[in-house]
Enzyme design. Structure first.
Site, PDB file in Angstrom:
ATOM      1  N   GLU A 125       0.818  -1.211   0.000  1.00 23.48           N
ATOM      2  CA  GLU A 125       0.000   0.000   0.000  1.00 23.48           C
ATOM      3  C   GLU A 125       0.852   1.260   0.000  1.00 23.48           C
ATOM      4  O   GLU A 125       1.911   1.317   0.623  1.00 23.48           O
ATOM      5  CB  GLU A 125      -0.910   0.009   1.229  1.00 23.48           C
ATOM      6  CG  GLU A 125      -1.834   1.210   1.302  1.00 23.48           C
ATOM      7  CD  GLU A 125      -2.720   1.169   2.528  1.00 23.48           C
ATOM      8  OE1 GLU A 125      -2.814   2.192   3.224  1.00 23.48           O
ATOM      9  OE2 GLU A 125      -3.296   0.093   2.799  1.00 23.48           O
TER      10      GLU A 125
ATOM     11  N   GLU B 156      -3.651  10.746   3.039  1.00 23.71           N
ATOM     12  CA  GLU B 156      -4.910  10.892   3.771  1.00 23.71           C
ATOM     13  C   GLU B 156      -4.957  12.271   4.425  1.00 23.71           C
ATOM     14  O   GLU B 156      -3.934  12.789   4.901  1.00 23.71           O
ATOM     15  CB  GLU B 156      -5.064   9.805   4.832  1.00 23.71           C
ATOM     16  CG  GLU B 156      -5.253   8.436   4.197  1.00 23.71           C
ATOM     17  CD  GLU B 156      -6.041   7.488   5.061  1.00 23.71           C
ATOM     18  OE1 GLU B 156      -7.118   7.060   4.625  1.00 23.71           O
ATOM     19  OE2 GLU B 156      -5.576   7.179   6.160  1.00 23.71           O
TER      20      GLU B 156
ATOM     21  N   LYS C  48      -7.840   3.123  -4.907  1.00 20.84           N
ATOM     22  CA  LYS C  48      -9.071   3.120  -4.118  1.00 20.84           C
ATOM     23  C   LYS C  48      -9.185   4.505  -3.504  1.00 20.84           C
ATOM     24  O   LYS C  48      -8.410   4.878  -2.622  1.00 20.84           O
ATOM     25  CB  LYS C  48      -9.018   2.036  -3.038  1.00 20.84           C
ATOM     26  CG  LYS C  48      -8.877   0.637  -3.613  1.00 20.84           C
ATOM     27  CD  LYS C  48      -8.725  -0.424  -2.532  1.00 20.84           C
ATOM     28  CE  LYS C  48     -10.035  -0.718  -1.843  1.00 20.84           C
ATOM     29  NZ  LYS C  48      -9.941  -1.884  -0.925  1.00 20.84           N
TER      30      LYS C  48
ATOM     31  N   TRP D  67     -14.510   8.535   4.266  1.00 23.05           N
ATOM     32  CA  TRP D  67     -15.164   7.712   5.268  1.00 23.05           C
ATOM     33  C   TRP D  67     -15.125   8.431   6.611  1.00 23.05           C
ATOM     34  O   TRP D  67     -14.329   9.361   6.808  1.00 23.05           O
ATOM     35  CB  TRP D  67     -14.537   6.332   5.365  1.00 23.05           C
ATOM     36  CG  TRP D  67     -13.060   6.319   5.654  1.00 23.05           C
ATOM     37  CD1 TRP D  67     -12.056   6.623   4.791  1.00 23.05           C
ATOM     38  CD2 TRP D  67     -12.424   5.982   6.895  1.00 23.05           C
ATOM     39  NE1 TRP D  67     -10.839   6.496   5.405  1.00 23.05           N
ATOM     40  CE2 TRP D  67     -11.026   6.101   6.704  1.00 23.05           C
ATOM     41  CE3 TRP D  67     -12.904   5.594   8.146  1.00 23.05           C
ATOM     42  CZ2 TRP D  67     -10.108   5.848   7.713  1.00 23.05           C
ATOM     43  CZ3 TRP D  67     -11.979   5.328   9.152  1.00 23.05           C
ATOM     44  CH2 TRP D  67     -10.609   5.449   8.934  1.00 23.05           C
TER      45      TRP D  67
END
Length: 991
Positions: A122, A126, A204, A208
């Site tokens: 990954e 963010e 992706k 959220w």
């Protein structure tokens, strides 16, 4: 981002553990544990403008995602449970992604840009809505969450108020994060603690609510607090995505289970390491890249969109007391005790993971000290001064990691008395004292007579934080800037030393092996953990007056010798006259050590004193990449293995009759039509990558374009230049293999073509090479019966003068580019051409050929195919497969007069590829080539007897070298079964 790991949830019931396991799974099929379908490859560059709509052919969406002509994709969170996400329908295998985004506001709202693989590699960005002026970056390898020191925070003043472009540039050796074109963070793969992402990644993207009340308190705290949905809706916008795949093909699949990029296969293309488009030197000093040590929950965007995310009721991301600490609350849940300074991270100006980290101050594993630059470890092993056995991180093996050159030619034996060259190798004596009862180690790796050698039986361990220092300044992971700041040669020397240091660490702690195969069955051969540790290794280059061309040296230009000393009290020193000597010395040093089954690395041979240097300056492999195409990673892996065995030349036979995989920008048609299929080519960037990768490891990667014969592939794009192309049916009358074809000898169009070809290629290769090979073997004069430029004749009297003109033309071009010209022996011995004295002639047919070459005063590269070249398993074309004993018995100086022996530069073994490919090549070459390596480093003869060295005593050394190669990811063939290796030399047939 860190993920929830069920193994850490000791306070939960088995039901909840099962529930979490299902909820957290981000990969529907993990290829490291099961057979999975291949991943669809992007294989090109894609520009997606979401202001034009959903782009459903490229992305699939889940949750409340809408689109408008102004802001593009809109990800809306209006209530609990909203998790709007889009996911790419393709994967990239190294590449660059630019995402233009405006993050969502709101306490507890997380905007995520994630690249993730099926095996849980990954890379991400963010942004927390409650911290709208900061952006976090992170990376993970194989879902490892044993520590949380990878996250970093940078300033992003307008993250939630305007659109910004977030870039990830990902190659095989570096990840660069950029914000609006400015680098905010870099990560070098060697410094990723075994967690470097290196398998196909999909995008992706989404938002959220980390602050949702259903989440654990740890998640809510990380996200900035509880989310108040009445303040919403909260919206994140993505205007556009540009993705460039550095690799090509239709699909990507996994050929193994170690999760390294060398095991990724591209159907219909090739996996390319890429070339980072931005430099870490551009990093802004204002950027904050301090890791907080605080785990980031794996939820929201990280959960599979088709599954609901079940939040844990505890904070499971602190893996016990060796993390930042935890305390138990009344509800039995574990909550983090964050470092006091974690709320306000200490800025580290311009820090990148590729920069040397300050030396550790030796904090304990449970320390709550403020994180610092040491959060980015300088090498893939435990940072700090903690004690106890070292446990290498899972997945630490990396196909692209530096492979330290090995001591197939000069590894240490277990002696107690000095040995002079050629005096033989005594049987290891029994251990005494505390080590009594244990069997001494088998003779490690291929070893030859050193100029000087003595070893003992004392056990030493090596500190995982060992300080490797080049004289002139400390260097925990690289050469000091004072050494590399002068001329270009000094800079190249510094790069060689830096690479050797990093790779030595990798070998010692991540790519080592437990030597159970070399001790009696079920014996207690391992020393008890503890005892004296080697904490420093001091390197000294004795002559730094001139390192010009050290990255592309002529044979014998630099002294490759070194001396190595390890004392009983754990002091290690290596001295050499050049950076290459230092590299070989570190190579030998690393192979003194074995991995202990309980962790850590030890040697049982202290004290050690070695003085070592090669017998021949040219020690190489000729790899045919034309008859069969090899992916770049296959060649990189071969370079690693060559350096591991102290070879210093990789001769790449890059074109031949069957295909032309070399991209020539001025003649793109050559590879467009001459390659076997789209993508099976080597472009200029890839060529430079391979050459520079080799140079940093002491291996010069030089090219051969064979001519005038073996040029049939030119006819796929220029049939007018080639005679006898694909002559049938009796092809063997005109060539050694189909398709036949040879450049016309007296056609002006051929010379015009070569002018353009050489004008493009030679200046580029001269930047990284001292040599260029133009072949000249197997020119079948019958083919010229089809050459109208010579009158369709095979008459030697007509053709020999024209061939001389052809050679003279080529030689003039090669030397004008500053390159030394190499040709095959036929030019001199079969066609009787006059070769200038600076020409190097490569022999392949017989010992007599070498004798004839040097008798004419020319330098020779040996390689009698009866011993060294036929590495093939079937009775077809080139056969048969040569046993290592044949290779080991070859003497490059056979029949050469003493006064002419200096003209034999060394030798090469040839890997012709009629019957091999990237899957089989390791086992065909290795460890047979290691046997040749000992001959080329130490000479074939034992000076004491004048006879060839014993194959009986070489067999266990070769078997150990095989184990070391396998530990480095090279699929070397087995030499002996364990019964034989556990019982010394009793299985070996007499010489």
């Amino acid at each position: 981002m860190p993920r929830v790991r069920p193994a850490a949830l000791t306070a939960l019931t088995s039901f909840l553990i099962l529930q979490l396991t299902i909820a957290q799974t981000s990969s529907k099929c993990n290829p490291l544990s099961q057979q999975c379908p291949p991943d669809p490859a992007l294989g090109s560059t894609k520009n997606v403008d979401f202001t034009q709509g959903a782009a459903s052919s490229d992305f699939s969406s889940t949750g409340p995602v809408s689109y408008d002509g102004s802001n593009g994709a809109c990800f809306t969170i209006a209530k609990s449970g909203d998790n709007p996400t889009i996911m790419s329908n393709w994967y990239i295998m190294f590449g660059k992604v630019d995402i233009t985004m405006q993050a969502a506001t709101g306490t507890g709202i997380v905007s995520s840009l994630v690249m993730e693989s099926d095996d849980l590699d990954e890379i991400d960005w963010e942004i927390l809505g409650s911290q709208g002026t900061k952006v976090q970056t992170n990376y993970f390898g194989k879902g490892q969450t044993g520590s949380y020191d990878r996250g970093a925070t940078s300033d992003d003043p307008t993250a939630t108020s305007s659109f910004n472009t977030y870039t990830i540039d990902w190659t095989s050796d570096e990840i660069v994060w950029q914000l609006n074109g400015q680098t905010v963070r870099t990560l070098n793969q060697a410094n990723a603690a075994g967690q470097y992402p290196q398998t196909p990644l999909k995008l992706k993207l989404g938002a959220w609510a980390g602050g949702d009340s259903s989440n654990a308190q740890g998640v809510v705290s990380w996200a900035g607090g509880s989310t108040d949905y009445s303040q919403g809706p909260f919206k994140m916008f993505i205007k556009s995505v540009t993705a460039q795949d550095y690799s090509t093909g239709k699909t990507y699949s996994y050929s193994g289970t170690d999760g390294t990029w060398t095991q990724v296969r591209a159907d219909g293309g090739s996996v390319n390491g890429g070339s980072t488009q931005v430099s870490s030197a551009m990093s802004s000093s204002a950027d904050t890249t301090t890791t907080s040590g605080q785990p980031v929950p794996w939820s929201g965007t990280h959960a599979e969109p088709s599954q609901s995310f079940t939040a844990p009721s505890v904070y499971p991301w602190v893996s016990g007391p060796q993390s930042s600490g935890s305390s138990s609350s009344s509800d039995g849940a574990a909550h983090p005790i964050m470092p006091a300074s974690s709320a306000t991270p200490t800025p580290v100006s311009g820090l990148s993971e590729s920069s040397p980290a300050p030396a550790s101050t030796g904090s304990s594993a449970s320390s709550n000290a403020s994180p610092s630059a040491t959060a980015f470890p300088s090498a893939p092993f435990r940072a700090g001064g903690s004690t106890g056995p070292y446990n290498p991180p899972a997945g630490a093996s990396n196909g692209f990691a530096a492979a330290p050159a090995g001591t197939s030619l000069s590894t240490v034996f277990s002696h107690t008395t000095p040995i002079k060259a050629g005096t033989g190798l005594p049987t290891p004596a029994p251990y005494k004292g505390a080590a009594a009862g244990r069997t001494p180690p088998a003779l490690p790796a291929l070893a030859a007579a050193f100029t000087g050698l003595s070893t003992g039986h004392s056990v030493l361990w090596i500190d995982p934080d060992v300080d490797i220092t080049l004289s002139g300044g400390p260097s925990n992971n690289s050469a000091p800037s004072s050494y590399g700041s002068g001329a270009a040669g000094d800079s190249a020397s510094a790069a060689i030393v830096e690479t050797a240091i990093n790779e030595t660490r990798e070998t010692l702690f991540n790519k080592n092996f437990v030597p159970w195969k070399f001790h009696p069955r079920n014996s207690d051969f391992e020393p008890q953990p503890g005892g004296t540790q080697i904490q420093t290794v001091t390197l000294t280059i004795n002559d730094t007056s001139s390192a010009t061309n050290i990255s592309k040296p002529l044979d014998g230009q630099f002294d490759e010798g070194y001396s190595l000393q390890v004392t009983d009290d754990g002091k290690a020193t290596i001295q050499a006259a050049s950076a290459i000597g230092i590299s070989w010395g570190l190579n030998t040093f690393s192979q003194l050590f074995y991995r202990h089954s309980n962790g850590g690395a030890y040697t049982s041979s202290a004290p050690v004193m070695i003085s070592d240097s090669p017998a021949f300056p040219h020690r190489g492999l000729n790899l045919d990449v034309s008859r069969t195409y090899y992916d770049v990673q296959d060649i990189i892996r071969t370079i690693d293995a060559l350096a591991f065995n102290k070879f210093n030349r990789l001769h790449v036979h890059i074109t031949d009759a069957q295909s032309w995989p070399l991209v020539i920008p001025s003649h793109p048609e050559l590879s467009d039509k001459g390659a076997y299929t789209t993508g099976q080519v080597y472009n200029p960037d890839q060529l430079q990558q391979m050459q520079q990768y080799g140079a940093a490891r002491g291996v010069e990667v030089y090219l051969e374009i064979d001519m005038p014969g073996h040029t049939s592939a030119v006819a796929f794009s220029h049939p007018e230049l080639v005679a006898a192309f694909n002559a049938q049916p009796d092809w063997d009358t005109y060539c050694a293999e189909p398709p036949c074809g040879t450049l016309k000898l007296n056609d002006s169009a051929v010379y015009t073509f070569l002018d353009s070809l050489f004008g493009d290629l030679l200046p580029r290769v001269a930047a990284n090479n001292a040599y260029f090979h133009t072949g000249g073997d197997e020119v079948n004069f019958n083919a010229y019966s089809f050459d109208d430029s010579v009158g369709n004749t095979n008459d030697t009297k007509v053709l020999q003068p024209l061939l001389q003109n052809f050679f003279d033309y080529i030689h003039k071009n090669v030397t004008a580019a500053g390159l030394t010209h190499i040709v095959w022996e036929e030019m001199l011995l079969s066609y009787n051409l006059t070769l200038p004295p600076e020409t190097v002639v490569q022999s392949w047919q017989s010992d007599e050929a070498v004798q004839q070459i040097v008798s004419k005063g020319l330098r020779a590269i040996s390689g009698n195919y009866n011993y060294t070249q036929k590495y093939f398993p079937f009775n077809d074309y080139c056969s048969p497969l040569k046993n290592w004993r044949d290779v080991y018995s070859y003497d490059p100086l056979s029949g050469v007069a003493q006064e002419q022996s200096h003209l034999v530069l060394g030798g090469e073994c040839s890997m012709w590829s009629e019957q091999s490919d990237g899957v089989s090549v390791d086992g065909i070459i290795w460890p047979r080539l290691a046997a040749a390596g000992e001959v080329l480093w130490s000479g074939a003869k034992d000076p004491a007897t004048g006879q060839n060295r014993s194959q009986i005593t070489a067999a266990p050394r070769l078997s150990e070298m095989r184990e070391r190669l396998v530990a480095r990811g090279v699929q070397a063939a087995t030499i002996q079964m364990p019964f034989c290796t556990q019982n010394g030399t009793q299985c070996t047939q007499p010489d």
